[in-house]
Design a protein around this motif. Structure first.
Motif, PDB file in Angstrom:
ATOM      1  N   UNK A   1       0.819  -1.206   0.000  1.00 18.15           N
ATOM      2  CA  UNK A   1       0.000   0.000   0.000  1.00 18.15           C
ATOM      3  C   UNK A   1       0.859   1.264   0.000  1.00 18.15           C
ATOM      4  N   UNK A   2       2.003   1.213   0.664  1.00 16.28           N
ATOM      5  CA  UNK A   2       2.886   2.377   0.668  1.00 16.28           C
ATOM      6  C   UNK A   2       3.367   2.722  -0.739  1.00 16.28           C
ATOM      7  N   UNK A   3       3.455   1.702  -1.579  1.00 13.60           N
ATOM      8  CA  UNK A   3       3.996   1.910  -2.923  1.00 13.60           C
ATOM      9  C   UNK A   3       2.991   2.524  -3.897  1.00 13.60           C
ATOM     10  N   UNK A   4       1.739   2.614  -3.511  1.00 10.95           N
ATOM     11  CA  UNK A   4       0.728   3.077  -4.478  1.00 10.95           C
ATOM     12  C   UNK A   4       0.064   4.380  -4.044  1.00 10.95           C
ATOM     13  N   UNK A   5       0.576   5.041  -3.006  1.00 10.78           N
ATOM     14  CA  UNK A   5      -0.056   6.290  -2.579  1.00 10.78           C
ATOM     15  C   UNK A   5      -0.049   7.295  -3.738  1.00 10.78           C
ATOM     16  N   UNK A   6      -1.184   7.925  -3.937  1.00 10.51           N
ATOM     17  CA  UNK A   6      -1.310   8.934  -4.984  1.00 10.51           C
ATOM     18  C   UNK A   6      -1.748   8.391  -6.328  1.00 10.51           C
ATOM     19  N   UNK A   7      -2.061   7.097  -6.416  1.00 11.02           N
ATOM     20  CA  UNK A   7      -2.459   6.504  -7.692  1.00 11.02           C
ATOM     21  C   UNK A   7      -3.800   7.088  -8.146  1.00 11.02           C
ATOM     22  N   UNK A   8      -3.778   7.783  -9.282  1.00  7.53           N
ATOM     23  CA  UNK A   8      -4.966   8.461  -9.792  1.00  7.53           C
ATOM     24  C   UNK A   8      -5.898   7.477 -10.482  1.00  7.53           C
ATOM     25  N   UNK A   9      -7.148   7.875 -10.620  1.00  9.73           N
ATOM     26  CA  UNK A   9      -8.134   7.122 -11.401  1.00  9.73           C
ATOM     27  C   UNK A   9      -8.501   7.987 -12.602  1.00  9.73           C
ATOM     28  N   UNK A  10      -7.982   7.631 -13.774  1.00  9.23           N
ATOM     29  CA  UNK A  10      -8.162   8.463 -14.964  1.00  9.23           C
ATOM     30  C   UNK A  10      -8.527   7.602 -16.171  1.00  9.23           C
ATOM     31  N   UNK A  11      -9.718   6.986 -16.141  1.00  8.84           N
ATOM     32  CA  UNK A  11     -10.086   6.057 -17.211  1.00  8.84           C
ATOM     33  C   UNK A  11     -10.195   6.733 -18.580  1.00  8.84           C
ATOM     34  N   UNK A  12      -9.665   6.030 -19.581  1.00  5.66           N
ATOM     35  CA  UNK A  12      -9.699   6.520 -20.955  1.00  5.66           C
ATOM     36  C   UNK A  12     -11.085   6.300 -21.546  1.00  5.66           C
ATOM     37  N   UNK A  13     -11.590   7.293 -22.229  1.00  5.31           N
ATOM     38  CA  UNK A  13     -12.860   7.225 -22.960  1.00  5.31           C
ATOM     39  C   UNK A  13     -14.034   6.840 -22.061  1.00  5.31           C
ATOM     40  N   UNK A  14     -13.922   7.153 -20.782  1.00  6.55           N
ATOM     41  CA  UNK A  14     -15.001   6.880 -19.837  1.00  6.55           C
ATOM     42  C   UNK A  14     -15.341   5.386 -19.765  1.00  6.55           C
ATOM     43  N   UNK A  15     -14.312   4.516 -20.002  1.00  8.94           N
ATOM     44  CA  UNK A  15     -14.484   3.077 -19.904  1.00  8.94           C
ATOM     45  C   UNK A  15     -13.490   2.542 -18.875  1.00  8.94           C
ATOM     46  N   UNK A  16     -13.866   1.479 -18.183  1.00  3.76           N
ATOM     47  CA  UNK A  16     -12.990   0.923 -17.141  1.00  3.76           C
ATOM     48  C   UNK A  16     -12.089  -0.142 -17.771  1.00  3.76           C
ATOM     49  N   UNK A  17     -11.170   0.309 -18.642  1.00  2.37           N
ATOM     50  CA  UNK A  17     -10.263  -0.613 -19.322  1.00  2.37           C
ATOM     51  C   UNK A  17      -8.820  -0.124 -19.311  1.00  2.37           C
ATOM     52  N   UNK A  18      -8.628   1.125 -19.725  1.00  8.39           N
ATOM     53  CA  UNK A  18      -7.298   1.722 -19.820  1.00  8.39           C
ATOM     54  C   UNK A  18      -7.288   2.983 -18.963  1.00  8.39           C
ATOM     55  N   UNK A  19      -6.296   3.133 -18.078  1.00 11.72           N
ATOM     56  CA  UNK A  19      -5.147   2.274 -17.797  1.00 11.72           C
ATOM     57  C   UNK A  19      -5.437   1.193 -16.741  1.00 11.72           C
ATOM     58  N   UNK A  20      -6.692   0.845 -16.566  1.00 10.59           N
ATOM     59  CA  UNK A  20      -7.091  -0.061 -15.488  1.00 10.59           C
ATOM     60  C   UNK A  20      -6.389  -1.414 -15.581  1.00 10.59           C
ATOM     61  N   UNK A  21      -6.300  -1.966 -16.798  1.00 11.51           N
ATOM     62  CA  UNK A  21      -5.643  -3.263 -16.962  1.00 11.51           C
ATOM     63  C   UNK A  21      -4.197  -3.189 -16.500  1.00 11.51           C
ATOM     64  N   UNK A  22      -3.472  -2.188 -16.988  1.00 16.72           N
ATOM     65  CA  UNK A  22      -2.072  -2.059 -16.604  1.00 16.72           C
ATOM     66  C   UNK A  22      -1.885  -1.827 -15.119  1.00 16.72           C
ATOM     67  N   UNK A  23      -2.784  -1.072 -14.506  1.00 18.47           N
ATOM     68  CA  UNK A  23      -2.677  -0.825 -13.067  1.00 18.47           C
ATOM     69  C   UNK A  23      -2.949  -2.096 -12.274  1.00 18.47           C
ATOM     70  N   UNK A  24      -3.889  -2.923 -12.724  1.00 17.22           N
ATOM     71  CA  UNK A  24      -4.120  -4.199 -12.061  1.00 17.22           C
ATOM     72  C   UNK A  24      -2.874  -5.079 -12.134  1.00 17.22           C
ATOM     73  N   UNK A  25      -2.251  -5.134 -13.305  1.00 18.59           N
ATOM     74  CA  UNK A  25      -1.047  -5.964 -13.469  1.00 18.59           C
ATOM     75  C   UNK A  25       0.098  -5.413 -12.629  1.00 18.59           C
ATOM     76  N   UNK A  26       0.296  -4.109 -12.676  1.00 21.34           N
ATOM     77  CA  UNK A  26       1.352  -3.495 -11.860  1.00 21.34           C
ATOM     78  C   UNK A  26       1.149  -3.814 -10.385  1.00 21.34           C
TER      79      UNK A  26
END
Length: 521
Positions: free
Chosen positions: A435-460
């Motif tokens: 949790x310390x490593x993810x402080x400040x992680x923004x939520x900025x979905x592309x095209x108002x869809x829950x896909x990008x950058x959501x997939x990459x953030x889940x993998x990270x």
């Protein structure tokens, strides 16, 4: 009565659902279900208003709040394949549902103002919020403050204030029906009495309530949450510090302490809790297999990609690391099922549904562990989520993606540490570091869809979980205890500008994002 403790199955692991967002689809569906119940199941027309400054004004359609809400109104289960077509079904059935954007100064970004009319011509007015992870709170009914989350059997009595003073009316209600909690309110002309019960009243008692002097209406709401509420609930601990103290006396591993916690919260057995989690893991595993088989859905940015990991391994174009490749593949598969409106488990949310299960299933299968070890790891992870739910939120609209993908990463770190034999303290340390490593992680979905950058953030966040589990097991110093880390994450989240909390900022307002949005619409 004070708010009941968070539940592992209500607040953290679940709901089982279709759709891109648990806050938007599942939360909206639960609000819609309670509105439907309040009208006795006969819904004719509904007007839903969102505040222009909230998250829903921008995202209610792209994130599926409309189909979720209408699914609840029509009593369509969120695993039903008809969910994507809910609005069209309502139109065919003559149920009018309209959504409007106004400036009315809502205090929560996921606020709903609702006017719902039934077949008898009555119009009822509700105000509700979706608080994250599919959890909701009905906050106002006919202008009166209420607090209804769907855990109790609820009875709402509207009484003419001229028929009896507030205290007398409340006493009359108490004489007819016992309750875990009774709340009475007055606006001068009317009284509202709200009974909360762990069990339903029989028809005769409800009839006696309706017959009390001045009663203009009695509305009954059944529970909608998997773990029901009860008045005698007193959990053994509610944060990491309390858990560590409890573990000194109990001595069992983290997964058993999680089962103990939830058995007390739900007034059931630890075996029942294990079996419930086993069933949820089965749904998660099916999502992996469905995703690897390939998914299709028109309203979507990304096509199927999970299979590319296997192809890359066969062609020797990827780094030779089975663990990380499996975690990547499984997280992607689950996220693709979510984006194709398939059935997933929000864990802790739909937007972060791939990170936790994809990591734990990936690690478990790579190490050749029996399936029950994945179930145990999921229980341990769920308990970390309980602490987050108690002290923060799972709503990116409130605190950014750090409380969705980031929370899933902290939970997964504890689960991986448990899989590798970690102690209670090591599991908590792994969660804190992640949790310390993810402080400040923004939520900025592309095209108002829950896909990008959501997939990459889940993998990270999956990789972050694995690394922090290793760090904790190796003896790295976490420095900040888990409870303090959760508080800090929440504090940072509240400081994020609205544009970076699941609205329209960051990657979401790039020219490429607007072009994709135009194409999809």
């Amino acid at each position: 009565m004070a708010k009941l403790p968070a539940s592992l199955f209500n607040d953290v692991i679940g709901p089982v659902m279709r759709g891109p967002s648990s806050s938007h689809v599942a939360g909206a569906a639960r609000i819609g279900a309670l509105v439907r119940q309040s009208l006795g199941g006969d819904v004719r027309s509904v007007l839903v208003e969102f505040d222009v400054n909230g998250s829903l004004a921008e995202s209610y359609h792209g994130h599926g709040s409309d189909i979720g809400f209408v699914s609840g109104l029509l009593d369509i289960d969120l695993t039903d394949p008809r969910v994507p077509d809910a609005c069209a079904i309502a139109e065919r059935e003559g149920v009018e549902v309209a959504f409007s954007i106004l400036d009315y100064g809502a205090s929560h970004p996921n606020n709903y103002r609702i006017a719902a009319t039934g077949g008898d011509g009555r119009t009822l007015h509700w105000e509700a919020v979706s608080v994250g992870g599919g959890m909701v709170e009905m906050q106002r009914f006919e202008g009166f403050p209420v607090s209804i989350d769907g855990g109790y059997h609820e009875y709402l009595l509207l009484i003419d204030a001229h028929a009896a003073p507030l205290e007398q009316a409340a006493a009359s209600v108490k004489a007819v029906a016992s309750s875990d909690e009774l709340r009475a309110e007055s606006d001068g002309a009317r009284l509202l009495i709200n009974l909360k019960r762990a069990s339903a009243l029989d028809a005769e008692t409800v009839a006696r309530l309706r017959a009390l002097p001045g009663v203009a209406g009695c509305i009954a709401l059944d529970p909608i949450l998997p773990t029901r509420s009860w008045g005698g609930c007193s959990v053994p601990f509610s944060n990491a510090a309390g858990l560590l103290e409890y573990a000194k006396q109990d001595g069992r591993p983290l997964w058993e302490l999680a089962a103990r916690y939830e058995s007390v919260r739900g007034n059931t057995t630890e075996e029942d809790i294990f079996n419930k989690m086993d069933r949820l893991v089965g749904i998660m595993e099916k999502a992996v297999e469905d995703g690897l088989a390939g998914t299709e859905y028109a309203d979507r940015i990304l096509g199927p990609q999970a299979h590319l990991i296997d192809a890359g391994q066969r062609n020797r174009t990827l780094l030779p690391n089975d663990l990380f490749n499996n975690v990547t593949k499984y997280i992607t598969a689950i996220m693709e099922v979510k984006s194709a409106m398939g059935v997933i488990v929000a864990a802790p949310t739909a937007g972060s549904c791939g990170g936790l299960p994809g990591t734990l299933i990936g690690v478990g299968r790579t190490l050749g562990l029996p399936r029950e070890e994945i179930v145990k790891a999921m229980l341990a992870a769920g308990l970390i989520g309980v602490f987050i739910a108690e002290s923060a939120t799972f709503a990116a609209e409130v605190a950014g993606c750090q409380v969705e993908c980031g929370a899933g990463s902290g939970m997964a770190a504890a689960g991986v540490a448990l899989m590798l034999g970690g102690t209670v303290a090591q599991c908590l340390d792994a969660a804190s570091m992640a949790l310390q490593n993810i402080t400040g992680l923004a939520c900025d979905p592309v095209a108002n869809r829950v896909e990008v950058p959501c997939l990459g953030k889940n993998i990270m966040c999956g990789f972050n979980a694995v690394a922090c589990a290793n760090m904790a097991l190796a003896g790295f110093d976490k420095v900040i205890p888990l409870d303090e880390t959760i508080a800090a994450v929440y504090d940072v989240g509240l400081m994020l500008p609205l544009d970076l909390r699941c609205t329209l900022g960051g990657l979401g307002k790039t020219p490429a994002s607007f072009a994709i949005r135009k194409r999809l619409s």
